[in-house]
Design a protein around this motif. Structure first.
Motif, PDB file in Angstrom:
ATOM      1  N   THR A  31       0.812  -1.216   0.000  1.00 60.15           N
ATOM      2  CA  THR A  31       0.000   0.000   0.000  1.00 60.15           C
ATOM      3  C   THR A  31       0.847   1.269   0.000  1.00 60.15           C
ATOM      4  N   ILE A  32       2.161   1.137  -0.066  1.00 66.23           N
ATOM      5  CA  ILE A  32       3.013   2.320   0.032  1.00 66.23           C
ATOM      6  C   ILE A  32       3.984   2.438  -1.137  1.00 66.23           C
ATOM      7  N   GLY A  33       4.163   3.682  -1.605  1.00 66.39           N
ATOM      8  CA  GLY A  33       5.225   3.948  -2.565  1.00 66.39           C
ATOM      9  C   GLY A  33       6.568   3.934  -1.863  1.00 66.39           C
ATOM     10  N   MET A  34       7.611   3.671  -2.628  1.00 66.32           N
ATOM     11  CA  MET A  34       8.955   3.578  -2.059  1.00 66.32           C
ATOM     12  C   MET A  34       9.938   4.372  -2.906  1.00 66.32           C
ATOM     13  N   GLY A  35      11.062   4.709  -2.301  1.00 65.22           N
ATOM     14  CA  GLY A  35      12.058   5.456  -3.052  1.00 65.22           C
ATOM     15  C   GLY A  35      13.456   5.263  -2.509  1.00 65.22           C
ATOM     16  N   TRP A  36      14.412   5.644  -3.330  1.00 65.17           N
ATOM     17  CA  TRP A  36      15.823   5.657  -2.940  1.00 65.17           C
ATOM     18  C   TRP A  36      16.362   7.077  -3.085  1.00 65.17           C
ATOM     19  N   PHE A  37      17.062   7.517  -2.074  1.00 66.73           N
ATOM     20  CA  PHE A  37      17.748   8.801  -2.065  1.00 66.73           C
ATOM     21  C   PHE A  37      19.203   8.530  -1.713  1.00 66.73           C
ATOM     22  N   ARG A  38      20.059   9.525  -1.921  1.00 70.23           N
ATOM     23  CA  ARG A  38      21.461   9.364  -1.545  1.00 70.23           C
ATOM     24  C   ARG A  38      22.012  10.677  -1.027  1.00 70.23           C
ATOM     25  N   GLN A  39      23.056  10.559  -0.220  1.00 69.90           N
ATOM     26  CA  GLN A  39      23.698  11.738   0.343  1.00 69.90           C
ATOM     27  C   GLN A  39      25.194  11.535   0.347  1.00 69.90           C
ATOM     28  N   ALA A  40      25.886  12.395  -0.374  1.00 68.70           N
ATOM     29  CA  ALA A  40      27.343  12.378  -0.414  1.00 68.70           C
ATOM     30  C   ALA A  40      27.875  13.316   0.671  1.00 68.70           C
ATOM     31  N   PRO A  41      29.106  13.129   1.114  1.00 69.53           N
ATOM     32  CA  PRO A  41      29.662  13.996   2.162  1.00 69.53           C
ATOM     33  C   PRO A  41      29.596  15.460   1.770  1.00 69.53           C
ATOM     34  N   GLY A  42      29.074  16.283   2.682  1.00 65.76           N
ATOM     35  CA  GLY A  42      29.002  17.715   2.447  1.00 65.76           C
ATOM     36  C   GLY A  42      27.895  18.155   1.510  1.00 65.76           C
ATOM     37  N   LYS A  43      27.046  17.209   1.101  1.00 72.01           N
ATOM     38  CA  LYS A  43      25.964  17.562   0.171  1.00 72.01           C
ATOM     39  C   LYS A  43      24.609  17.215   0.780  1.00 72.01           C
ATOM     40  N   ASP A  44      23.563  17.809   0.206  1.00 73.45           N
ATOM     41  CA  ASP A  44      22.209  17.504   0.657  1.00 73.45           C
ATOM     42  C   ASP A  44      21.773  16.131   0.142  1.00 73.45           C
ATOM     43  N   ARG A  45      20.789  15.565   0.816  1.00 75.28           N
ATOM     44  CA  ARG A  45      20.215  14.311   0.339  1.00 75.28           C
ATOM     45  C   ARG A  45      19.490  14.577  -0.974  1.00 75.28           C
ATOM     46  N   GLU A  46      19.687  13.702  -1.953  1.00 71.43           N
ATOM     47  CA  GLU A  46      19.069  13.910  -3.255  1.00 71.43           C
ATOM     48  C   GLU A  46      18.299  12.674  -3.708  1.00 71.43           C
ATOM     49  N   PHE A  47      17.265  12.929  -4.478  1.00 73.88           N
ATOM     50  CA  PHE A  47      16.432  11.877  -5.022  1.00 73.88           C
ATOM     51  C   PHE A  47      17.196  11.035  -6.027  1.00 73.88           C
ATOM     52  N   ALA A  92      28.057   7.547  -2.258  1.00 75.50           N
ATOM     53  CA  ALA A  92      27.174   8.206  -1.290  1.00 75.50           C
ATOM     54  C   ALA A  92      26.630   7.162  -0.329  1.00 75.50           C
ATOM     55  N   VAL A  93      25.959   7.648   0.700  1.00 77.60           N
ATOM     56  CA  VAL A  93      25.118   6.771   1.516  1.00 77.60           C
ATOM     57  C   VAL A  93      23.742   6.762   0.867  1.00 77.60           C
ATOM     58  N   TYR A  94      23.234   5.573   0.599  1.00 78.05           N
ATOM     59  CA  TYR A  94      21.941   5.416  -0.072  1.00 78.05           C
ATOM     60  C   TYR A  94      20.885   5.066   0.969  1.00 78.05           C
ATOM     61  N   TYR A  95      19.784   5.817   0.953  1.00 82.32           N
ATOM     62  CA  TYR A  95      18.705   5.636   1.901  1.00 82.32           C
ATOM     63  C   TYR A  95      17.432   5.169   1.190  1.00 82.32           C
ATOM     64  N   CYS A  96      16.797   4.211   1.793  1.00 79.84           N
ATOM     65  CA  CYS A  96      15.492   3.746   1.352  1.00 79.84           C
ATOM     66  C   CYS A  96      14.429   4.511   2.133  1.00 79.84           C
ATOM     67  N   GLY A  97      13.368   4.922   1.453  1.00 78.12           N
ATOM     68  CA  GLY A  97      12.301   5.642   2.125  1.00 78.12           C
ATOM     69  C   GLY A  97      10.937   5.110   1.745  1.00 78.12           C
ATOM     70  N   ALA A  98       9.977   5.287   2.650  1.00 78.08           N
ATOM     71  CA  ALA A  98       8.590   4.885   2.425  1.00 78.08           C
ATOM     72  C   ALA A  98       7.713   6.119   2.332  1.00 78.08           C
ATOM     73  N   VAL A  99       6.978   6.226   1.237  1.00 72.44           N
ATOM     74  CA  VAL A  99       6.068   7.349   1.014  1.00 72.44           C
ATOM     75  C   VAL A  99       4.869   7.220   1.952  1.00 72.44           C
ATOM     76  N   ARG A 100       4.242   8.343   2.278  1.00 68.74           N
ATOM     77  CA  ARG A 100       3.061   8.323   3.145  1.00 68.74           C
ATOM     78  C   ARG A 100       1.816   7.856   2.404  1.00 68.74           C
ATOM     79  N   GLY A 101       1.920   7.545   1.124  1.00 64.32           N
ATOM     80  CA  GLY A 101       0.789   7.063   0.350  1.00 64.32           C
ATOM     81  C   GLY A 101       1.221   6.047  -0.686  1.00 64.32           C
ATOM     82  N   THR A 102       0.387   5.818  -1.667  1.00 68.09           N
ATOM     83  CA  THR A 102       0.634   4.769  -2.656  1.00 68.09           C
ATOM     84  C   THR A 102       1.508   5.195  -3.822  1.00 68.09           C
ATOM     85  N   TRP A 103       1.688   6.491  -3.978  1.00 63.83           N
ATOM     86  CA  TRP A 103       2.323   7.024  -5.183  1.00 63.83           C
ATOM     87  C   TRP A 103       3.840   6.975  -5.148  1.00 63.83           C
ATOM     88  N   ALA A 104       4.440   7.153  -6.326  1.00 65.95           N
ATOM     89  CA  ALA A 104       5.881   7.341  -6.456  1.00 65.95           C
ATOM     90  C   ALA A 104       6.172   8.822  -6.297  1.00 65.95           C
TER      91      ALA A 104
END
Length: 124
Positions: A31-47, A92-104
């Motif tokens: 029931t949830i959309g999912m995503g991957w983001f990443r964050q390199a040293p000194g940079k913001d987390r990016e989609f 980078a460090v890669y993060y998995c995330g869960a959306v608050r709904g069904t969408w991407a």
């Protein structure tokens, strides 16, 4: 509540491949959309990539299109990121995330839960 645990990171040479996995528990995974983001040293987390709850919709950041593939197995409560032709700038460090709904979603604010992160290092 959703708990997310990433695995599969590591050190790889440029041009190599890695597959990240993110195992989810808690709320019904299908029931949830999912995503991957990443964050390199000194940079913001990016989609990086995202997938809807059924897998019918996916989006990628331009720099990883044709190299990365996001997929999910709802029977195993797992989302994957298959990365090929890796470049040093993918480190980078890669993060998995869960959306608050069904969408991407490409938007960090749409995500309610995050994993602890998995380090990916690409050597030149």
């Amino acid at each position: 509540q959703v708990q997310l645990v990433e695995s599969g990171g590591g050190l790889v040479q440029a041009g190599g491949s890695l597959r990240l996995s993110c195992a989810a528990s808690g709320r019904a995974f299908s029931t949830i959309g999912m995503g991957w983001f990443r964050q390199a040293p000194g940079k913001d987390r990016e989609f990086v990539a995202t997938i809807s709850n059924t897998g019918s919709t996916t989006y990628y950041r331009d720099s990883v299109k044709d190299r990365f593939t996001i997929s999910r197995d709802n029977a195993k409560n797992t989302v994957y990121l298959h990365m090929t032709s890796l470049k040093p700038e993918d480190t980078a460090v890669y993060y998995c995330g869960a959306v608050r709904g069904t969408w991407a979603s490409r938007e960090t604010n749409d995500y309610g839960y995050w994993g602890q992160g998995a380090q990916v290092t690409v050597s030149s």
